[in-house]
Motif scaffolding. Structure first.
Motif, PDB file in Angstrom:
ATOM      1  N   ARG A 113       0.813  -1.211   0.000  1.00  0.00           N
ATOM      2  CA  ARG A 113       0.000   0.000   0.000  1.00  0.00           C
ATOM      3  C   ARG A 113       0.858   1.278   0.000  1.00  0.00           C
ATOM      4  NH1 ARG A 113      -5.253  -1.074   1.090  1.00  0.00           N
ATOM      5  NH2 ARG A 113      -5.651   1.069   1.772  1.00  0.00           N
ATOM      6  N   ASP A 116      -0.449   4.894   0.663  1.00  0.00           N
ATOM      7  CA  ASP A 116      -0.731   5.303   2.045  1.00  0.00           C
ATOM      8  C   ASP A 116       0.538   5.657   2.806  1.00  0.00           C
ATOM      9  OD1 ASP A 116      -3.414   4.811   1.567  1.00  0.00           O
ATOM     10  OD2 ASP A 116      -3.324   2.755   2.340  1.00  0.00           O
ATOM     11  N   ARG A 117       1.679   5.370   2.217  1.00  0.00           N
ATOM     12  CA  ARG A 117       2.968   5.626   2.868  1.00  0.00           C
ATOM     13  C   ARG A 117       3.523   6.939   2.311  1.00  0.00           C
ATOM     14  NH1 ARG A 117       5.245   0.612   5.068  1.00  0.00           N
ATOM     15  NH2 ARG A 117       3.811  -1.112   4.658  1.00  0.00           N
ATOM     16  N   LYS A 118       3.035   8.029   2.829  1.00  0.00           N
ATOM     17  CA  LYS A 118       3.303   9.347   2.236  1.00  0.00           C
ATOM     18  C   LYS A 118       4.614   9.986   2.694  1.00  0.00           C
ATOM     19  CE  LYS A 118      -1.656  10.258   1.688  1.00  0.00           C
ATOM     20  NZ  LYS A 118      -1.630   9.919   0.251  1.00  0.00           N
ATOM     21  N   VAL A 119       5.188   9.510   3.811  1.00  0.00           N
ATOM     22  CA  VAL A 119       6.413  10.121   4.341  1.00  0.00           C
ATOM     23  C   VAL A 119       7.604   9.231   4.001  1.00  0.00           C
ATOM     24  CG1 VAL A 119       7.616  10.975   6.379  1.00  0.00           C
ATOM     25  CG2 VAL A 119       5.118  11.191   6.226  1.00  0.00           C
ATOM     26  N   TRP A 120       8.481   9.749   3.156  1.00  0.00           N
ATOM     27  CA  TRP A 120       9.675   9.011   2.729  1.00  0.00           C
ATOM     28  C   TRP A 120      10.905   9.504   3.495  1.00  0.00           C
ATOM     29  CZ3 TRP A 120      11.128   4.957  -0.166  1.00  0.00           C
ATOM     30  CH2 TRP A 120      12.491   4.861  -0.514  1.00  0.00           C
ATOM     31  N   ASN A 122      10.538   7.373   6.122  1.00  0.00           N
ATOM     32  CA  ASN A 122      10.077   6.896   7.434  1.00  0.00           C
ATOM     33  C   ASN A 122       9.024   5.796   7.341  1.00  0.00           C
ATOM     34  OD1 ASN A 122      11.134   9.668   7.513  1.00  0.00           O
ATOM     35  ND2 ASN A 122      10.758   9.557   9.708  1.00  0.00           N
ATOM     36  N   ASN A 123       8.078   5.942   6.401  1.00  0.00           N
ATOM     37  CA  ASN A 123       6.996   4.960   6.281  1.00  0.00           C
ATOM     38  C   ASN A 123       7.426   3.664   5.588  1.00  0.00           C
ATOM     39  OD1 ASN A 123       4.416   7.483   5.650  1.00  0.00           O
ATOM     40  ND2 ASN A 123       5.261   6.740   7.580  1.00  0.00           N
ATOM     41  N   TYR A 124       8.709   3.579   5.244  1.00  0.00           N
ATOM     42  CA  TYR A 124       9.191   2.390   4.529  1.00  0.00           C
ATOM     43  C   TYR A 124      10.200   1.584   5.355  1.00  0.00           C
ATOM     44  CZ  TYR A 124       6.855   4.406   0.527  1.00  0.00           C
ATOM     45  OH  TYR A 124       5.884   4.911  -0.322  1.00  0.00           O
ATOM     46  N   GLY A 207       4.180   4.775  -5.539  1.00  0.00           N
ATOM     47  CA  GLY A 207       4.039   5.594  -4.350  1.00  0.00           C
ATOM     48  C   GLY A 207       4.210   7.060  -4.691  1.00  0.00           C
TER      49      GLY A 207
END
Length: 263
Positions: A113, A116-120, A122-124, A207
């Motif tokens: 998804r 939905d992982r908008k902050v790179w 950190n959300n990965y 993304g």
């Protein structure tokens, strides 16, 4: 009498012969086909070079890492397409005017998804993310810090086709790509049934854009300092002027629209 013919003395009629090395596996922008350089960027560069009346330019496709080594050793004049690396590649400087701006983003298996992982990046955290070999400018400094700390598992793969296929097979969660390059190659793989979604491969989803990077010709600072290419100032100025004219007239945009269809 024996003598060595210097690279800058190779001429074609009245023209100085110049070699520019280009990436051999960056579809659809720059790649090798039947031992010739082809691609969207190649068409743009050809248009510029054709207007440089004092030079005859040959573009030689080369493996990206090998191209970087040639520039670092001062054994070549220019390499394309490159992002700006004046801060971390001491051997490559100066740069031409940019001829395109690439959009870099993560592409992931659908279950990750990525939308939905908008902050790179950190959300990965916790994912395995692959990248094209040698494209170490992608992802940013914080991404590299996360890799060093083991927060993100990282691998490198040669060529956009291979990295798409590997991720579709579940051998990575995501990979980094240039958006238009991914769109073109992914579409081609699906149409040719090399990428059968739901049979062997899982769906891939883009993304958010995590980087905007202008693309240039980079010149070997080592070779220039060693005096191997005394024509370098004339060539660089001439290239920038002719590229500027084509950009202002809208010709570069037209060339790229047509080339995307063809490649």
């Amino acid at each position: 009498m024996l003598f060595t013919l210097l690279p800058w003395l190779h001429t074609f009629g009245e023209k100085t012969h110049v070699t520019i090395h280009v990436d051999d596996s960056y579809k659809p922008y720059s790649y090798e086909h039947k031992k010739q350089a082809e691609g969207v960027y190649i068409e743009v560069l050809k248009a510029v070079f054709n207007n440089m009346i004092d030079f005859k330019v040959t573009m030689v496709p080369i493996a990206w890492q090998r191209g970087k080594q040639i520039m670092a050793k001062g054994k070549g004049f220019g390499l394309a397409p490159v992002f700006f690396h004046g801060h971390d590649w001491p051997y490559l400087y100066p740069y031409s005017l940019h001829f395109y701006e690439e959009k870099i983003l993560p592409v992931c298996q659908e279950h990750i998804r990525p939308k939905d992982r908008k902050v790179w990046p950190n959300n990965y955290v916790g994912l395995r993310i692959n990248n094209v070999v040698g494209f170490d400018g992608w992802g940013g400094e914080k991404f590299r810090q996360f890799i060093e700390k083991g927060k993100i598992k990282y691998g490198e793969v040669r060529g956009i086709e291979n990295i798409i296929l590997m991720t579709g097979l579940g051998r990575a969660d995501c990979f980094l790509a240039e958006e238009s390059s991914f769109d073109a190659v992914y579409s081609s793989l699906v149409k040719s049934r090399q990428f059968d979604i739901g049979i062997r491969y899982s769906s891939l989803v883009k993304g958010p854009v995590i980087g905007l990077d202008p693309v240039y010709i980079g010149y070997s600072q080592i070779a220039i300092e060693q005096g191997k290419y005394p024509f370098h100032k004339k060539f660089m100025k001439n290239f920038d002027i002719e590229l500027y004219k084509l950009k202002k007239s809208g010709s570069v945009a037209n060339i790229m629209r047509k080339a995307f269809i063809e490649h």
